[in-house]
Design a protein around this motif. Structure first.
Motif, PDB file in Angstrom:
ATOM      1  N   GLY A   1      33.152  37.402  25.967  1.00 41.55           N
ATOM      2  CA  GLY A   1      33.325  38.669  26.672  1.00 41.55           C
ATOM      3  C   GLY A   1      34.615  39.362  26.255  1.00 41.55           C
ATOM      4  N   ARG A   2      35.684  38.577  26.105  1.00 42.81           N
ATOM      5  CA  ARG A   2      36.958  39.154  25.661  1.00 42.81           C
ATOM      6  C   ARG A   2      36.860  39.639  24.217  1.00 42.81           C
ATOM      7  N   VAL A   3      36.147  38.891  23.380  1.00 48.31           N
ATOM      8  CA  VAL A   3      35.991  39.284  21.986  1.00 48.31           C
ATOM      9  C   VAL A   3      35.213  40.592  21.892  1.00 48.31           C
ATOM     10  N   ARG A   4      34.153  40.721  22.663  1.00 43.58           N
ATOM     11  CA  ARG A   4      33.364  41.963  22.642  1.00 43.58           C
ATOM     12  C   ARG A   4      34.229  43.158  23.040  1.00 43.58           C
ATOM     13  N   GLU A   5      35.081  42.962  24.042  1.00 43.30           N
ATOM     14  CA  GLU A   5      35.959  44.042  24.472  1.00 43.30           C
ATOM     15  C   GLU A   5      36.943  44.405  23.365  1.00 43.30           C
ATOM     16  N   LYS A   6      37.471  43.412  22.667  1.00 44.49           N
ATOM     17  CA  LYS A   6      38.365  43.680  21.536  1.00 44.49           C
ATOM     18  C   LYS A   6      37.652  44.494  20.468  1.00 44.49           C
ATOM     19  N   CYS A   7      36.416  44.136  20.185  1.00 49.86           N
ATOM     20  CA  CYS A   7      35.660  44.852  19.157  1.00 49.86           C
ATOM     21  C   CYS A   7      35.432  46.304  19.545  1.00 49.86           C
TER      22      CYS A   7
END
Length: 201
Positions: free
Chosen positions: A27-33
């Motif tokens: 979830g954090r990675v998707r937000e970073k992307c």
């Protein structure tokens, strides 16, 4: 440059059934992307394959484009979620400068396997479509070799061109820190912090 567990990052990329912790990380990675997509759009850069889309393709194993920097940005977002000890090594206008640095260091005896350009551009830890440009680019280097890198470069600093010395000292400061951390860590900690990851965009 960051240091952390590449194995944990690759497990997230290849997991068939993700753990709750992996889902939270994802979830954090998707937000970073999405944030990277917004930043690039603000700079007038709209990728054919967005960073957010590239991440989903990497996770599903369905990469569809022949090339695109979005995949590299997505992998960097994923890897950085498992890495710490981040060092900003500055701005470098020309990638080719590192080949000049390596030529000078080779002249005074630094082994090719410890060359800066080889480390910085060694590529991602998984196969990705080419970025299609000179940036972004990435590289990895085993933390267990950090002390060897430091020793080889410190031994020749006094005999190289001042501009080359200035560049090397920037990297030495960060890699020396990692070498000291590695030397002082017990074996369990070493297994979780075993890779240096270099990223330029």
């Amino acid at each position: 440059m960051s240091t952390g567990s590449m194995r944990d990052a690759m497990r997230l990329l290849t997991a068939v059934e993700r753990t709750p912790e992996q889902e939270r990380t994802l979830g954090r990675v998707r937000e970073k992307c999405r944030t990277v997509d917004g930043r690039l759009h603000g700079q007038g850069i709209d990728l054919e394959v967005s960073v957010a889309q590239a991440l989903e393709e990497l996770l599903d194993g369905t990469v569809g484009a022949a090339e695109g920097p979005g995949y590299h940005y997505a992998l960097q977002a994923l890897i950085s979620s498992y890495f710490s000890d981040t060092h900003d090594l500055g701005d470098w206008r020309r990638q080719s400068w590192f080949w000049t640095v390596d030529e000078e260091l080779s002249r005074v005896g630094v082994p090719a396997r410890l060359a800066l350009s080889r480390i910085l551009t060694s590529g991602p830890p998984v196969r990705l479509p080419p970025a299609g440009d000179t940036t972004p680019w990435m590289g990895t280097f085993p933390t267990e070799l950090a002390a060897e890198f430091v020793a080889a470069h410190e031994a020749v600093l006094a005999r190289v061109d001042p501009q080359v010395r200035e560049t090397v000292e920037v990297f030495l400061k960060a890699i020396r820190f990692e070498a000291e951390e590695w030397a002082s860590a017990d074996e369990d900690r070493r297994s979780g912090q075993d890779t240096m990851f270099f990223w330029c965009a």
